[in-house]
Motif scaffolding. Structure first.
Motif, short mmCIF file in Angstrom:
data_model
loop_
_atom_site.label_atom_id
_atom_site.label_comp_id
_atom_site.label_asym_id
_atom_site.label_seq_id
_atom_site.Cartn_x
_atom_site.Cartn_y
_atom_site.Cartn_z
N ASP A 1 0.93 -1.26 -0.18
CA ASP A 1 -0.11 -0.20 -0.04
C ASP A 1 0.78 1.26 0.01
O ASP A 1 2.14 1.19 0.24
N TYR A 2 0.36 2.48 -0.26
CA TYR A 2 1.16 3.79 -0.09
C TYR A 2 -0.08 4.73 0.32
O TYR A 2 -0.84 5.30 -0.27
N PRO A 3 -0.08 4.51 1.68
CA PRO A 3 -1.04 5.35 2.67
C PRO A 3 -1.04 6.98 2.24
O PRO A 3 -2.31 7.24 2.23
N ALA A 4 -0.31 7.65 1.89
CA ALA A 4 -0.27 8.81 1.29
C ALA A 4 -1.05 9.22 0.32
O ALA A 4 -1.08 10.28 -0.23
N LYS A 5 -1.36 8.12 -0.60
CA LYS A 5 -2.25 8.25 -1.74
C LYS A 5 -3.45 9.06 -1.36
O LYS A 5 -4.02 9.57 -2.38
N ILE A 6 -3.97 9.17 -0.36
CA ILE A 6 -4.84 9.71 -0.01
C ILE A 6 -5.14 11.24 -0.41
O ILE A 6 -6.10 11.95 -0.26
N TYR A 7 -3.62 11.70 -0.36
CA TYR A 7 -3.48 13.23 -0.59
C TYR A 7 -3.33 13.61 -2.01
O TYR A 7 -3.28 14.71 -2.48
N ASP A 8 -3.30 12.53 -2.76
CA ASP A 8 -3.47 12.62 -4.21
C ASP A 8 -4.63 13.44 -4.90
O ASP A 8 -5.78 13.17 -4.45
N PHE A 9 -4.46 14.17 -5.74
CA PHE A 9 -5.59 14.81 -6.61
C PHE A 9 -6.30 15.13 -5.51
O PHE A 9 -7.58 15.27 -5.22
N PRO A 10 -5.92 16.53 -4.66
CA PRO A 10 -6.61 17.05 -3.75
C PRO A 10 -7.93 17.99 -4.13
O PRO A 10 -8.88 17.82 -3.21
N SER A 11 -8.10 18.20 -5.38
CA SER A 11 -9.28 18.84 -5.71
C SER A 11 -10.47 17.79 -5.90
O SER A 11 -11.45 18.25 -6.22
N GLY A 12 -10.08 16.53 -5.77
CA GLY A 12 -11.06 15.59 -6.13
C GLY A 12 -11.43 15.02 -7.65
O GLY A 12 -12.04 14.17 -7.72
N ASN A 13 -10.51 15.63 -8.47
CA ASN A 13 -10.78 15.13 -9.86
C ASN A 13 -9.76 14.02 -10.12
O ASN A 13 -8.80 14.31 -10.71
N ARG A 14 -10.11 13.05 -9.53
CA ARG A 14 -9.27 11.79 -9.88
C ARG A 14 -9.45 11.07 -10.95
O ARG A 14 -10.67 10.79 -11.57
N PRO A 15 -8.52 10.30 -11.74
CA PRO A 15 -8.75 9.55 -12.74
C PRO A 15 -9.37 8.49 -12.66
O PRO A 15 -9.56 7.86 -11.22
#
Length: 297
Positions: free
Chosen positions: A278-292
């Motif tokens: 896992d990579y727990p810090a991925k929760i901070y990716d795409f902070p605006s919520g526009n995730r692919p």
């Protein structure tokens, strides 16, 4: 024995080995690309440089060390690399192949906005992102010899292209993201096209010395869930244009175009969704919520 002679001898021996294994870098007189400046105006063509030119550089030792680090990342930086991956596991032909994540434009492209972080990234930031995700490891000190040597190699590879200029070489090819993956079909394609190199259980393959020759695609020694390669369509584009290896009788290895878009999407979804760190810090990716749509939760 002078340092310069040692450098030239090292490159000569390394070149013999690369030719013998069929992985020689393209010579500088037959690989050239158009170049445009930051306004899109044409510049003199870029010619892929030969490694034999490195000893002529004032920082030759640093450039050569950076080149080694990208090829032998796990061996040379075991404290920072948790997976059994090297940078050039994903950057094909030492970062010089079209569609194979080349380094040729890397130095001149930073700083730039990182879409995943949605903030400005330096090249050091980008390298450390890979260290923590694809390498499932720890970031490097930005001023360390290792960090600066890898950057020195990328800068040398850029040659005299001005900052902001761009060599017309594609990082990746297109993939149809509207396709719905079929992981069962992907499993069958994996067994037929991928397992010979990457192992029946995605464990990778080692050579006679025990060195990982082909990287693991899942399991504890592979890249983690935060890596771009853990995303179905990102992985599919890489696969379509670079894999499987050893299918051509001319040109370089890994030319791709064996699998169509649906094949690549199916096999990518199959192996990316196998167990991995896992990579727990991925929760901070795409902070605006526009995730692919292939973002890994």
């Amino acid at each position: 024995m002078s340092n310069l002679f040692t450098l030239r001898l090292s490159i000569a021996l390394g070149g013999i080995l690369l030719v013998a294994t069929g992985l020689a870098q393209a010579s500088s007189n037959n690989t050239r690309y158009a170049v445009v400046d930051k306004e899109g105006q044409p510049l003199p063509d870029y010619v892929l440089p030969s490694d034999t030119l490195i000893p002529d550089e004032p920082n030759a030792e640093q450039i050569l060390y950076g080149k080694r680090l990208l090829n032998e990342t796990k061996t040379l930086m075991p404290d920072n690399v948790g997976s059994h991956m090297n940078c050039n596991s994903c950057h094909i032909e030492q970062g010089t192949k079209p569609y194979g994540a080349p380094y040729i434009n890397t130095f001149n492209s930073f700083p730039q906005i990182n879409p995943r972080a949605e903030r400005m990234f330096s090249l050091e930031d980008r390298i450390n992102g890979c260290m923590q995700r694809s390498m499932n490891g720890k970031p490097l000190d930005e001023d360390s010899n290792e960090m600066q040597s890898m950057i020195a190699y990328m800068k040398w590879l850029a040659q005299d292209v001005p900052h902001g200029g761009r060599v017309q070489i594609d990082n990746s090819g297109p993939i149809d993201k509207s396709l719905v993956p079929d992981p069962d079909r992907g499993k069958a394609i994996y067994a037929l096209q991928c397992a010979a190199c990457h192992g029946s259980n995605g464990e990778g393959k080692r050579d006679a010395s025990g060195t990982m020759a082909f990287p693991p695609l899942w399991g504890d020694e592979s890249f983690n869930l935060g890596a771009g390669m853990a995303r179905t369509y990102k992985a599919a584009a890489f696969i379509k244009y670079n894999m499987p290896m050893g299918v051509n009788t001319h040109g370089g290895w890994g030319e791709g175009e064996v699998l169509n878009d649906q094949d690549a999407v199916d096999v990518a979804h199959y192996f990316t969704h196998q167990p991995r760190p896992d990579y727990p810090a991925k929760i901070y990716d795409f902070p605006s919520g526009n995730r692919p749509k292939d973002f890994r939760d």
